[in-house]
Design a protein around this motif. Structure first.
Motif, PDB file in Angstrom:
ATOM      1  N   GLN A   1       0.828  -1.217   0.000  1.00 17.99           N
ATOM      2  CA  GLN A   1       0.000   0.000   0.000  1.00 17.99           C
ATOM      3  C   GLN A   1       0.858   1.261   0.000  1.00 17.99           C
ATOM      4  N   VAL A   2       1.935   1.246   0.765  1.00 12.88           N
ATOM      5  CA  VAL A   2       2.842   2.394   0.804  1.00 12.88           C
ATOM      6  C   VAL A   2       3.486   2.612  -0.568  1.00 12.88           C
ATOM      7  N   CYS A   3       3.945   1.525  -1.200  1.00 12.29           N
ATOM      8  CA  CYS A   3       4.555   1.638  -2.524  1.00 12.29           C
ATOM      9  C   CYS A   3       3.555   2.189  -3.543  1.00 12.29           C
ATOM     10  N   ALA A   4       2.344   1.655  -3.521  1.00 16.20           N
ATOM     11  CA  ALA A   4       1.330   2.093  -4.482  1.00 16.20           C
ATOM     12  C   ALA A   4       0.999   3.571  -4.280  1.00 16.20           C
ATOM     13  N   TRP A   5       0.888   3.990  -3.008  1.00 11.36           N
ATOM     14  CA  TRP A   5       0.597   5.406  -2.745  1.00 11.36           C
ATOM     15  C   TRP A   5       1.732   6.292  -3.245  1.00 11.36           C
ATOM     16  N   PHE A   6       2.961   5.918  -2.932  1.00 12.15           N
ATOM     17  CA  PHE A   6       4.105   6.746  -3.319  1.00 12.15           C
ATOM     18  C   PHE A   6       4.218   6.841  -4.841  1.00 12.15           C
ATOM     19  N   GLU A   7       4.057   5.705  -5.536  1.00 14.73           N
ATOM     20  CA  GLU A   7       4.153   5.726  -7.002  1.00 14.73           C
ATOM     21  C   GLU A   7       3.066   6.589  -7.614  1.00 14.73           C
ATOM     22  N   GLY A   8       1.860   6.569  -7.029  1.00 15.19           N
ATOM     23  CA  GLY A   8       0.776   7.419  -7.528  1.00 15.19           C
ATOM     24  C   GLY A   8       1.068   8.896  -7.328  1.00 15.19           C
ATOM     25  N   GLN A   9       1.638   9.244  -6.166  1.00 16.18           N
ATOM     26  CA  GLN A   9       1.971  10.647  -5.898  1.00 16.18           C
ATOM     27  C   GLN A   9       3.085  11.134  -6.826  1.00 16.18           C
ATOM     28  N   VAL A  10       4.018  10.250  -7.132  1.00 17.96           N
ATOM     29  CA  VAL A  10       5.102  10.628  -8.050  1.00 17.96           C
ATOM     30  C   VAL A  10       4.535  10.922  -9.441  1.00 17.96           C
ATOM     31  N   MET A  11       3.593  10.099  -9.888  1.00 24.09           N
ATOM     32  CA  MET A  11       2.957  10.352 -11.185  1.00 24.09           C
ATOM     33  C   MET A  11       2.268  11.709 -11.190  1.00 24.09           C
ATOM     34  N   LEU A  12       1.598  12.047 -10.086  1.00 22.80           N
ATOM     35  CA  LEU A  12       0.913  13.333 -10.000  1.00 22.80           C
ATOM     36  C   LEU A  12       1.915  14.487 -10.043  1.00 22.80           C
ATOM     37  N   ILE A  13       3.006  14.359  -9.301  1.00 25.86           N
ATOM     38  CA  ILE A  13       4.012  15.424  -9.266  1.00 25.86           C
ATOM     39  C   ILE A  13       4.659  15.604 -10.635  1.00 25.86           C
ATOM     40  N   ARG A  14       4.912  14.496 -11.342  1.00 27.42           N
ATOM     41  CA  ARG A  14       5.491  14.605 -12.690  1.00 27.42           C
ATOM     42  C   ARG A  14       4.599  15.429 -13.608  1.00 27.42           C
ATOM     43  N   ALA A  15       3.293  15.220 -13.490  1.00 26.00           N
ATOM     44  CA  ALA A  15       2.363  15.970 -14.337  1.00 26.00           C
ATOM     45  C   ALA A  15       2.315  17.434 -13.940  1.00 26.00           C
ATOM     46  N   LEU A  16       2.290  17.714 -12.618  1.00 27.46           N
ATOM     47  CA  LEU A  16       2.163  19.097 -12.149  1.00 27.46           C
ATOM     48  C   LEU A  16       3.449  19.896 -12.383  1.00 27.46           C
ATOM     49  N   LEU A  17       4.595  19.236 -12.275  1.00 21.12           N
ATOM     50  CA  LEU A  17       5.888  19.928 -12.434  1.00 21.12           C
ATOM     51  C   LEU A  17       6.539  19.593 -13.773  1.00 21.12           C
ATOM     52  N   ALA A  18       5.712  19.443 -14.792  1.00 19.78           N
ATOM     53  CA  ALA A  18       6.237  19.071 -16.110  1.00 19.78           C
ATOM     54  C   ALA A  18       7.267  20.073 -16.608  1.00 19.78           C
ATOM     55  N   TYR A  19       7.067  21.369 -16.325  1.00 21.49           N
ATOM     56  CA  TYR A  19       8.016  22.385 -16.789  1.00 21.49           C
ATOM     57  C   TYR A  19       9.384  22.222 -16.125  1.00 21.49           C
ATOM     58  N   LEU A  20       9.420  21.684 -14.911  1.00 25.86           N
ATOM     59  CA  LEU A  20      10.704  21.466 -14.252  1.00 25.86           C
ATOM     60  C   LEU A  20      11.513  20.414 -15.005  1.00 25.86           C
ATOM     61  N   ASP A  21      10.839  19.338 -15.431  1.00 23.94           N
ATOM     62  CA  ASP A  21      11.525  18.297 -16.209  1.00 23.94           C
ATOM     63  C   ASP A  21      11.973  18.821 -17.565  1.00 23.94           C
ATOM     64  N   ARG A  22      11.076  19.520 -18.264  1.00 26.09           N
ATOM     65  CA  ARG A  22      11.350  19.915 -19.647  1.00 26.09           C
ATOM     66  C   ARG A  22      12.321  21.081 -19.757  1.00 26.09           C
ATOM     67  N   ALA A  23      12.135  22.085 -18.922  1.00 28.49           N
ATOM     68  CA  ALA A  23      12.889  23.329 -19.096  1.00 28.49           C
ATOM     69  C   ALA A  23      14.113  23.442 -18.193  1.00 28.49           C
ATOM     70  N   HIS A  24      14.215  22.592 -17.166  1.00 30.04           N
ATOM     71  CA  HIS A  24      15.377  22.701 -16.273  1.00 30.04           C
ATOM     72  C   HIS A  24      16.215  21.430 -16.261  1.00 30.04           C
ATOM     73  N   VAL A  25      15.583  20.284 -15.954  1.00 28.21           N
ATOM     74  CA  VAL A  25      16.343  19.040 -15.796  1.00 28.21           C
ATOM     75  C   VAL A  25      17.030  18.638 -17.095  1.00 28.21           C
TER      76      VAL A  25
END
Length: 759
Positions: free
Chosen positions: A155-179
């Motif tokens: 359950q902890v793994c599933a929750w964490f992986e879901g939150q990571v997916m959400l953060i990737r979508a919300l911070l897409a500009y961080l991945d594309r324009a900075h990282v």
């Protein structure tokens, strides 16, 4: 002088630099437009602006200050949002919508250029979250048994992986324009999973709890003799461990645990038992730990260990499996993994250009594992079963895609022969070539490789693109002696070139000094030795070129009676001395390009149809030639209208303004490269040759046997041609039917499944 910029009919001038006179008068008369009244009432330093004078504007950095404040607010809001998103069962709510978080990220990264600050915040919040999750899991074991604790972990793994997916979508500009623009930075997904592994999965107490849960589940099912209703926890556990790249850790620890327990038993046995009993105790302990788990361990260990290129851990697994006579199970899983990985590389059409490099890298690792991990302790030699498994796995993996691997291996060798050894020694370069030929062994389509290699060799020799004639000859010799005798055609190609050079020297020696015909270079090739079809249509050369060729033909026929020369200008080259406005340069071009450029000696401009009429070139060839001269990087011609494509209405001009830093300029020609159309034509020729090869084999077999059943004829036909290619059964059936129609064979009168040779 004032620094000015024009706006709305007035000159805006930096204060303190303005002159007393306006630099530009208004576009309209005073007060004649609707905005003039408001402009006349504008004030600068408390005084009205003169209608006929310059407008003075004082600029202050309000925008920059406001942007800094906006970015700071957005960064603070993002930090709070990340804290909420990465806290399990958080009682706080987000201060904005998901769209607001997305926009805040864009402001911070793009407008404020503070991507580094946001990245640091994300690192901190991920580490904080993962530490909290570890503490939660540590406390959960106090009120749950080991198997139920596995469910909490899932359950902890599933929750964490879901939150990571959400953060990737919300911070897409961080991945594309900075990282992406910052070397060494992990993307959001990798950063999050690295943090989870470091703070959760790498902790010994967490690993011990996972192993305890799996061990208790196994013991329960074995003792009860039935399926544990919580078996689904194990399946979900494996999924999450694979997602986090930690699956191998569990099995590595299990194998290490087994090895440690066996060592402990041996140590005790040495103290209390006779030496003859020690080996029995050791074997019994190992069997108790591993027997019944070998399939599970083999399938669980091979995949992650092979992916991680972990040769040492593979050797540990080999030793443990060998001790309980389970090497056949480990070998089976090894073969399955290699076969699947090879097949996946070959089926990956998106990365076709690196197929050979990836296959070579994987093969090098596998062969290294044979030498270090899968070694028989008695003979100190690689285990033969694993060696056979590796060979079979590569061969089966190659079967998932017909023809293409052989073609790409030939083209990879072509690139190596063009590039040469560079900073490698002769033995190192020779070893590299051997490694590529090692892949050639696995393909069934030997004729495909031979056709593409033959064509590439011919181009390298005729266009003088090969890095070393010595390596070319050595490669042909190796291919002929070790792989396929038909590569002996390469020897004939070298002989043709040597004879051509001797003839050319003799021809030039007969010409007077200073004769322009001394610049002519001719290669006389026997058509049967070279992979080029005769051309039905070729270019019309200028008269002086035709005269030079006629003189050579006369000389050649005086040496060889009864022979006919057919000219092929498609791979010819020429050097033209061209006068441009900046300097005179030597242009190295294809013969087709030279014929087109020479037309501009007499005309300033020429239309497409005029060039076509003057050269009588194939239209496809002409368009590609004009494209290389007028649309590529080195444009010695100009085209109207400008564009990348050549159309029948285009007009061309000599570009007298052409410049290049080099005195000798090479103009790339499309004819010098193998186009996709040529590749398709080569494949078509291969298919046609295969039909004739099959026909000949079928007739030859039946002529010797007189009559055979269909199955016998099919089997013997495959056996006869398999050294060149592996035919499809449907094609064999179709060729047999065609030979029956042509009355080379006939069906049996009493048995239609029997074929009889017709004398």
């Amino acid at each position: 002088m004032a620094n000015t910029s024009k706006t709305g009919g007035y000159t805006v001038v930096d204060e303190g630099l303005a002159s007393s006179r306006p630099n530009k008068t208004p576009r309209l008369d005073a007060d004649s437009d609707p905005g003039s009244a408001s402009r006349s009432r504008d004030l600068v330093k408390g005084k009205p602006v003169e209608k006929d004078g310059p407008l003075t504007v004082q600029i202050q950095d309000f925008v920059a200050q406001a942007l800094d404040g906006l970015c700071d607010n957005s960064l603070a809001r993002l930090k709070f949002c990340l804290r909420v998103i990465l806290t399990r069962e958080s009682r706080d709510i987000l201060p904005t919508t998901y769209e607001g978080v997305f926009n805040d990220c864009r402001v911070v990264v793009c407008a404020g250029a503070k991507g580094a600050a946001l990245y640091d915040v994300l690192v901190m919040e991920l580490d904080r979250s993962c530490c909290n999750l570890r503490n939660e899991l540590g406390k959960a074991v106090e009120d749950q048994d080991s198997i139920d604790w596995l469910n909490r972990f899932v359950q902890v793994c599933a929750w964490f992986e879901g939150q990571v997916m959400l953060i990737r979508a919300l911070l897409a500009y961080l991945d594309r324009a900075h990282v992406l623009k910052t070397p060494g930075h992990l993307n959001i997904h990798e950063l999050a999973f690295t943090s989870f592994r470091r703070h959760v999965l790498d902790y010994m107490n967490i690993i011990d709890l996972i192993q305890a849960g799996v061990r208790d589940w196994l013991s329960w099912e074995r003792n009860e003799g039935t399926e544990n209703p919580r078996r689904v926890y194990i399946r979900d556990l494996v999924t999450h461990l694979v997602n986090h790249g930690a699956y191998s850790v569990i099995f590595e620890r299990f194998l290490e645990h087994a090895a440690q327990r066996v060592a402990e038993e041996r140590e005790r046995a040495l103290i209390v038992f006779q030496p003859t009993t020690v080996s029995v105790v050791e074997r019994t302990a190992r069997r108790g730990l591993l027997e019944g788990r070998l399939d599970w361990l083999a399938s669980g260990a091979i995949v992650p260990l092979m992916k991680a290129r972990a040769a040492d851990q593979l050797n540990t697994a080999y030793s443990e499996f060998a001790a309980v006579e389970g090497l056949n199970i480990l070998c089976r899983e090894f073969k399955i993994y290699v076969q699947n990985d090879v097949a996946n590389i070959i089926k990956d059409t998106e990365h076709e250009g690196t197929m050979v490099e990836r296959l070579l890298e994987f093969k090098v690792f596998c062969e290294g594992a044979l030498q270090t991990a899968f070694v028989d302790p008695q003979t100190k030699q690689p285990n033969r079963e694993f060696s056979y498994a590796l060979t079979d796995a590569f061969a089966y993996g190659f079967k998932v895609r017909r023809n293409k691997p052989a073609e790409l291996i030939a083209k990879h060798l072509d690139r190596l022969m063009r590039r040469g050894q560079r900073d490698m020694s002769d033995p190192e370069f020779d070893q590299l070539l051997d490694s590529v030929l090692g892949l050639y062994r696995y393909t069934d389509d030997k004729d495909v490789f031979r056709s593409f290699y033959h064509r590439a060799l011919a181009r390298r020799l005729l266009l003088e693109r090969s890095a070393s004639d010595d390596f070319e000859k050595a490669m042909v010799k190796k291919l002929k002696e070790k792989y396929d005798p038909e590569f002996g055609m390469g020897d004939h190609m070298f002989n043709d070139l040597a004879l051509s050079r001797d003839l050319l020297y003799e021809h030039r020696a007969r010409l007077p000094e200073g004769s322009p015909q001394r610049n002519l270079s001719v290669m006389v090739l026997q058509r049967s030795h070279w992979p080029f079809a005769s051309r039905k249509k070729d270019v019309d050369l200028p008269l002086w070129m035709q005269s030079a060729l006629a003189a050579y033909v006369e000389f050649y026929k005086s040496k060889h009676q009864g022979r006919k020369l057919d000219w092929d200008h498609s791979i010819g080259t020429a050097t033209l001395k061209s006068r441009f406005a900046s300097a005179t340069k030597d242009l190295t071009v294809s013969l087709y390009q030279a014929v087109v450029l020479l037309l501009f000696d007499e005309s300033v401009e020429l239309g497409y149809k005029q060039i076509l009429e003057a050269t009588r070139m194939d239209e496809g060839e002409l368009k590609r030639t004009l494209q290389s001269l007028a649309c590529a990087n080195k444009r010695v011609l100009r085209k109207q209208p400008v564009g990348k494509d050549v159309n029948e209405t285009d007009v061309f001009y000599f570009n007298s303004e052409f410049t290049d830093p080099r005195a000798k300029v090479h103009i790339n020609s499309i004819q010098a490269k193998e186009t996709p159309e040529e590749s398709t034509r080569t494949q078509s020729h291969i298919d046609s040759d295969r039909k004739h090869y099959l026909d000949a084999a079928i007739v030859r077999i039946l002529k010797a046997k007189k009559e055979l059943t269909y199955e016998q004829l099919k089997t013997q036909t495959i056996e006869a041609v398999k050294s060149h290619f592996m035919p499809e059964v449907s094609v064999i059936k179709m060729r047999i039917a065609g030979l029956v129609e042509q009355e080379y064979l006939r069906r049996g009168e009493d048995d239609m499944n029997r074929y009889i040779y017709v004398a």
